[in-house]
Motif scaffolding. Structure first.
Motif, PDB file in Angstrom:
ATOM      1  N   ALA A 179       0.855  -1.190   0.000  1.00 38.38           N
ATOM      2  CA  ALA A 179       0.000   0.000   0.000  1.00 38.38           C
ATOM      3  C   ALA A 179       0.887   1.235   0.000  1.00 38.38           C
ATOM      4  CB  ALA A 179      -0.909  -0.002   1.218  1.00 38.38           C
ATOM      5  N   ILE A 180       0.533   2.208  -0.825  1.00 37.57           N
ATOM      6  CA  ILE A 180       1.266   3.484  -0.849  1.00 37.57           C
ATOM      7  C   ILE A 180       0.288   4.593  -0.469  1.00 37.57           C
ATOM      8  CG2 ILE A 180       2.650   5.094  -2.209  1.00 37.57           C
ATOM      9  CD1 ILE A 180       3.260   2.792  -4.143  1.00 37.57           C
ATOM     10  N   ASP A 181       0.738   5.419   0.481  1.00 33.09           N
ATOM     11  CA  ASP A 181      -0.097   6.535   0.932  1.00 33.09           C
ATOM     12  C   ASP A 181       0.593   7.855   0.612  1.00 33.09           C
ATOM     13  OD1 ASP A 181      -2.016   8.076   2.444  1.00 33.09           O
ATOM     14  OD2 ASP A 181      -0.427   8.265   3.949  1.00 33.09           O
ATOM     15  N   PRO A 182       0.146   8.560  -0.448  1.00 37.12           N
ATOM     16  CA  PRO A 182       0.705   9.888  -0.725  1.00 37.12           C
ATOM     17  C   PRO A 182       0.127  10.875   0.288  1.00 37.12           C
ATOM     18  CG  PRO A 182      -0.424   8.922  -2.658  1.00 37.12           C
ATOM     19  CD  PRO A 182      -0.867   8.159  -1.470  1.00 37.12           C
ATOM     20  N   LYS A 208       1.720  -6.012  -6.286  1.00 34.38           N
ATOM     21  CA  LYS A 208       0.356  -5.501  -6.458  1.00 34.38           C
ATOM     22  C   LYS A 208       0.247  -4.268  -5.565  1.00 34.38           C
ATOM     23  CE  LYS A 208      -1.713  -9.929  -7.458  1.00 34.38           C
ATOM     24  NZ  LYS A 208      -2.379 -11.098  -6.892  1.00 34.38           N
ATOM     25  N   VAL A 209      -0.056  -3.126  -6.178  1.00 34.13           N
ATOM     26  CA  VAL A 209      -0.022  -1.878  -5.413  1.00 34.13           C
ATOM     27  C   VAL A 209      -1.436  -1.344  -5.163  1.00 34.13           C
ATOM     28  CG1 VAL A 209       0.768   0.528  -5.422  1.00 34.13           C
ATOM     29  CG2 VAL A 209       2.286  -1.299  -6.204  1.00 34.13           C
ATOM     30  N   VAL A 210      -1.658  -0.928  -3.927  1.00 30.44           N
ATOM     31  CA  VAL A 210      -2.919  -0.288  -3.550  1.00 30.44           C
ATOM     32  C   VAL A 210      -2.585   1.133  -3.119  1.00 30.44           C
ATOM     33  CG1 VAL A 210      -4.848  -0.362  -1.935  1.00 30.44           C
ATOM     34  CG2 VAL A 210      -3.797  -2.477  -2.722  1.00 30.44           C
ATOM     35  N   MET A 211      -3.307   2.106  -3.662  1.00 30.76           N
ATOM     36  CA  MET A 211      -3.039   3.507  -3.320  1.00 30.76           C
ATOM     37  C   MET A 211      -4.151   4.042  -2.420  1.00 30.76           C
ATOM     38  SD  MET A 211      -0.315   4.343  -5.266  1.00 30.76           S
ATOM     39  CE  MET A 211      -0.321   6.130  -5.469  1.00 30.76           C
ATOM     40  N   THR A 212      -3.779   4.868  -1.424  1.00 32.26           N
ATOM     41  CA  THR A 212      -4.828   5.500  -0.611  1.00 32.26           C
ATOM     42  C   THR A 212      -5.443   6.679  -1.370  1.00 32.26           C
ATOM     43  OG1 THR A 212      -3.243   6.929   0.482  1.00 32.26           O
ATOM     44  CG2 THR A 212      -3.765   4.854   1.584  1.00 32.26           C
ATOM     45  N   ARG A 213      -4.684   7.253  -2.319  1.00 36.59           N
ATOM     46  CA  ARG A 213      -5.260   8.214  -3.272  1.00 36.59           C
ATOM     47  C   ARG A 213      -4.394   8.203  -4.524  1.00 36.59           C
ATOM     48  NH1 ARG A 213      -2.872  13.683  -3.519  1.00 36.59           N
ATOM     49  NH2 ARG A 213      -1.186  13.833  -2.013  1.00 36.59           N
ATOM     50  N   GLU A 214      -5.039   8.435  -5.692  1.00 38.15           N
ATOM     51  CA  GLU A 214      -4.290   8.472  -6.947  1.00 38.15           C
ATOM     52  C   GLU A 214      -4.448   9.813  -7.641  1.00 38.15           C
ATOM     53  OE1 GLU A 214      -3.556   4.844  -9.548  1.00 38.15           O
ATOM     54  OE2 GLU A 214      -5.304   4.247  -8.372  1.00 38.15           O
ATOM     55  N   ASN A 232      -9.026   6.907   7.270  1.00 36.42           N
ATOM     56  CA  ASN A 232      -9.402   5.963   6.200  1.00 36.42           C
ATOM     57  C   ASN A 232      -8.174   5.334   5.561  1.00 36.42           C
ATOM     58  OD1 ASN A 232     -11.852   7.001   6.768  1.00 36.42           O
ATOM     59  ND2 ASN A 232     -12.361   7.647   4.695  1.00 36.42           N
ATOM     60  N   ARG A 233      -7.053   6.019   5.632  1.00 32.81           N
ATOM     61  CA  ARG A 233      -5.870   5.576   4.896  1.00 32.81           C
ATOM     62  C   ARG A 233      -5.330   4.229   5.388  1.00 32.81           C
ATOM     63  NH1 ARG A 233      -3.123  10.610   2.305  1.00 32.81           N
ATOM     64  NH2 ARG A 233      -4.842  12.077   2.279  1.00 32.81           N
ATOM     65  N   PRO A 234      -5.058   4.081   6.709  1.00 31.83           N
ATOM     66  CA  PRO A 234      -4.602   2.755   7.163  1.00 31.83           C
ATOM     67  C   PRO A 234      -5.658   1.668   6.948  1.00 31.83           C
ATOM     68  CG  PRO A 234      -4.876   4.249   9.031  1.00 31.83           C
ATOM     69  CD  PRO A 234      -5.039   5.070   7.808  1.00 31.83           C
ATOM     70  N   GLU A 235      -6.938   2.071   6.959  1.00 34.06           N
ATOM     71  CA  GLU A 235      -8.022   1.100   6.714  1.00 34.06           C
ATOM     72  C   GLU A 235      -7.941   0.543   5.290  1.00 34.06           C
ATOM     73  OE1 GLU A 235     -10.505  -0.412   8.551  1.00 34.06           O
ATOM     74  OE2 GLU A 235      -9.169   0.338  10.124  1.00 34.06           O
ATOM     75  N   ILE A 236      -7.673   1.443   4.316  1.00 35.64           N
ATOM     76  CA  ILE A 236      -7.541   1.024   2.920  1.00 35.64           C
ATOM     77  C   ILE A 236      -6.392   0.011   2.815  1.00 35.64           C
ATOM     78  CG2 ILE A 236      -6.917   1.810   0.574  1.00 35.64           C
ATOM     79  CD1 ILE A 236      -8.299   4.524   1.344  1.00 35.64           C
ATOM     80  N   ALA A 237      -5.289   0.329   3.471  1.00 37.24           N
ATOM     81  CA  ALA A 237      -4.110  -0.553   3.429  1.00 37.24           C
ATOM     82  C   ALA A 237      -4.431  -1.906   4.057  1.00 37.24           C
ATOM     83  CB  ALA A 237      -2.944   0.115   4.152  1.00 37.24           C
ATOM     84  N   LYS A 238      -5.116  -1.874   5.211  1.00 41.02           N
ATOM     85  CA  LYS A 238      -5.429  -3.107   5.950  1.00 41.02           C
ATOM     86  C   LYS A 238      -6.390  -3.987   5.154  1.00 41.02           C
ATOM     87  CE  LYS A 238      -7.953  -3.574   9.951  1.00 41.02           C
ATOM     88  NZ  LYS A 238      -8.307  -3.211  11.331  1.00 41.02           N
ATOM     89  N   LYS A 239      -7.439  -3.361   4.615  1.00 42.54           N
ATOM     90  CA  LYS A 239      -8.462  -4.124   3.889  1.00 42.54           C
ATOM     91  C   LYS A 239      -7.902  -4.784   2.639  1.00 42.54           C
ATOM     92  CE  LYS A 239     -12.756  -2.246   5.561  1.00 42.54           C
ATOM     93  NZ  LYS A 239     -13.191  -0.871   5.723  1.00 42.54           N
ATOM     94  N   SER A 240      -6.856  -4.202   2.077  1.00 44.72           N
ATOM     95  CA  SER A 240      -6.276  -4.772   0.853  1.00 44.72           C
ATOM     96  C   SER A 240      -5.346  -5.946   1.180  1.00 44.72           C
ATOM     97  CB  SER A 240      -5.497  -3.702   0.103  1.00 44.72           C
ATOM     98  OG  SER A 240      -4.336  -3.366   0.841  1.00 44.72           O
ATOM     99  N   ASN A 241      -5.161  -6.224   2.480  1.00 47.57           N
ATOM    100  CA  ASN A 241      -4.248  -7.282   2.932  1.00 47.57           C
ATOM    101  C   ASN A 241      -2.797  -6.991   2.608  1.00 47.57           C
ATOM    102  OD1 ASN A 241      -5.520  -9.177   4.474  1.00 47.57           O
ATOM    103  ND2 ASN A 241      -6.367 -10.241   2.683  1.00 47.57           N
ATOM    104  N   ALA A 242      -2.471  -5.708   2.503  1.00 42.52           N
ATOM    105  CA  ALA A 242      -1.088  -5.329   2.173  1.00 42.52           C
ATOM    106  C   ALA A 242      -0.122  -5.848   3.235  1.00 42.52           C
ATOM    107  CB  ALA A 242      -0.988  -3.815   2.065  1.00 42.52           C
ATOM    108  N   LEU A 243       1.051  -6.241   2.773  1.00 38.01           N
ATOM    109  CA  LEU A 243       2.117  -6.690   3.682  1.00 38.01           C
ATOM    110  C   LEU A 243       2.826  -5.476   4.270  1.00 38.01           C
ATOM    111  CD1 LEU A 243       4.028  -9.034   4.705  1.00 38.01           C
ATOM    112  CD2 LEU A 243       5.392  -8.583   2.658  1.00 38.01           C
TER     113      LEU A 243
END
Ligand SMILES: [Zn+2]
Length: 495
Positions: free
Chosen positions: A306-309, A347-353, A362-373
């Protein structure tokens, strides 16, 4: 005649607006400005190629028009006259240095109100945060769902002290989240009704059903994760089942019968990759991440990151000398990092693009829900007072011990490629560093107020280099800490 006046008016307003534009002071944001610091700085921009003086002394102007002048402050009012070459009206900045006040430390030993009996109480909000002290800045211990039973023993200001027995550190909860019900002689303990162990590809689970939800706390010690349950009886079920069915490497259960607290240690020979606990439908679900198995040729293949800008939308972050906002630097580097990681198979998940304002929680939630390592939050640093030519460089932040090494490895990779100063690896409690799952690191690439670093941070080539160095750091960390499997011809991906 009217036209004549109009021309005069237009040329005068044009003159003033252009002269106002010619010198743009970004820091201090306020004029007059108050501080207790010994040193601060004047930062902003002038027209490209123009000259600037502060109190008659020539100040360096960078080729993009940026300037930054560190100033020493004397007690009381300090006046700085900023004169731009093409500007007839100087800008006068007044900075007042106030003496440092002695802040008296409040003593928690003196309780304002200690209850004669314990007060049987419940969490009355949807959830409430338990902390290590009667202050919102103290350490977060856990969040409790509505209707959790607690026993209040004292009140300090707007905080209640929760009774968890003598052996434990004090726990505090805000008055507004709690409803006091009635006095009670001693704590009533919750019973363990059911215990289940299970696992999937990514996690091992322990699920515990109680009569009513209890307070729990998670800690880590080397490779072990320790789950403490406050006010629980019937540990026998936990003993019996954990001996027979555990999916974990080793579990140690210690019951403190005097205080009715139970400590469960998940002991492992492997380093920690992530863990969390929360209540799901009244059941406490603890999960611990399994060690990832990597492809030796492509260590990032199929790894979720997960990447959080940092910041976005109306939350601009720090503004640089020529008004480029931190949020845009963060997004550019993050999108380039996404490309880098994806090209290596992640596989990358972004908190915003895009330039959106995503609420911070919401940001750590997005990362957690995506099962990011791994979750990487990207920022560029700000500075309140001080000297931007002394304090600058790359820094990384972590909160949980198991993320420290990842933070350090990423920083070393960045220092090697970007060649900025080492500004440290620090333990800090931020929304984006606190989660223990995914493994969370926050990066401050460089400082926006320092004109040299600002030029780099806003340069596309440098942003690409920064993204590559972060990806290299993540890859190196995974390479060094995981077992690898080797692809045999025709065996597929192995996942
Ligand atoms: Zn930031």
């Amino acid at each position: 005649m009217q036209i004549f006046f109009l021309i005069i008016f237009l040329s005068v307003s044009l003159f003033f607006s252009s002269s106002a534009m010619a010198l743009d002071l970004i820091f201090p944001q306020k004029n007059p400005y108050n501080t207790t610091a010994e040193k601060t700085y004047l930062m902003g921009s002038v027209k490209k190629g123009s000259k600037l003086s502060v109190n008659g002394e020539h100040v360096k102007v960078w080729h993009n028009g940026a300037f930054c002048k560190t100033v020493n402050l004397s007690e009381g009012e300090n006046t700085f006259i900023l004169q731009e070459q093409f500007c007839c009206v100087p800008l006068i900045v007044k900075i007042t240095k106030n003496p440092l006040k002695n802040v008296k430390k409040t003593c928690r030993q003196i309780q304002k109100l200690v209850y004669k009996n314990l007060m049987f109480s419940i969490v009355s909000d949807d959830y409430a945060t338990v902390r290590s002290d009667a202050s919102v800045s103290s350490r977060r211990i856990t969040d409790l769902p509505k209707n959790t039973n607690i026993f209040v023993e004292a009140k300090y200001g707007n905080w209640y002290k929760i009774n968890v027995g003598k052996s434990c550190e004090p726990l505090w909860i805000q008055e507004k989240n709690v409803k006091l019900l009635y006095p009670i002689n001693s704590r009533v303990s919750s019973n363990i009704n059911n215990v289940t162990f299970c696992q999937d590809n990514l996690f091992r689970y322990l699920k515990i059903k109680f009569n009513f939800p209890v307070i729990y706390m998670l800690q880590e010690k080397n490779n072990d994760v320790i789950l403490t349950l406050y006010g629980v009886k019937n540990a026998d079920m936990l003993y019996n089942i954990s001996n027979k069915q555990s999916v974990f490497e080793k579990i140690n259960v210690i019951e403190d019968k005097k205080n009715n607290n139970i400590t469960i240690s998940f002991i492992s020979s492997e380093k920690i990759w992530g863990y969390e606990a929360d209540y799901q439908n009244g059941e406490l679900v603890f999960k611990k991440r399994k060690k990832p198995v990597l492809n030796s040729d492509y260590p990032l293949k199929n790894i979720i990151i997960a990447i959080d800008p940092g910041h976005g939308g109306k939350e601009k972050g720090t503004i640089g000398p020529t008004r480029i906002a931190e949020k845009d630097v963060n997004l550019n580097v993050s999108l380039l990092l996404k490309k880098q990681l994806e090209s290596r198979g992640a596989k990358v998940v972004m908190t915003r693009e895009t330039d959106d304002c995503v609420p911070i929680y919401n940001r750590p939630e997005i990362a957690k829900k995506s099962n990011a390592l791994i979750c990487i939050s990207i920022h560029a640093n700000s500075m309140v007072d001080g000297d931007p030519f002394e304090k600058n460089g790359t820094s990384v932040f972590y909160y949980n011990e198991h993320a420290k090494n990842l933070a350090e490895t990423i920083k070393q990779s960045m220092l090697k490629d970007l060649k900025l100063k080492d500004d440290g690896t620090r333990k800090s409690s931020f929304v984006l560093t606190r989660p223990a799952n995914p493994m969370s690191v926050l990066i401050e690439i460089g400082y926006m107020p320092n004109p040299d670093e600002y030029l780099k941070l806003t340069n596309r080539h440098f942003q690409r280099k920064a993204a590559k160095s972060i990806a290299d750091g993540i890859e190196k960390y995974l390479n060094e800490n995981t077992q690898k499997y080797y692809l045999l011809p025709g065996t597929g991906s192995g996942f």
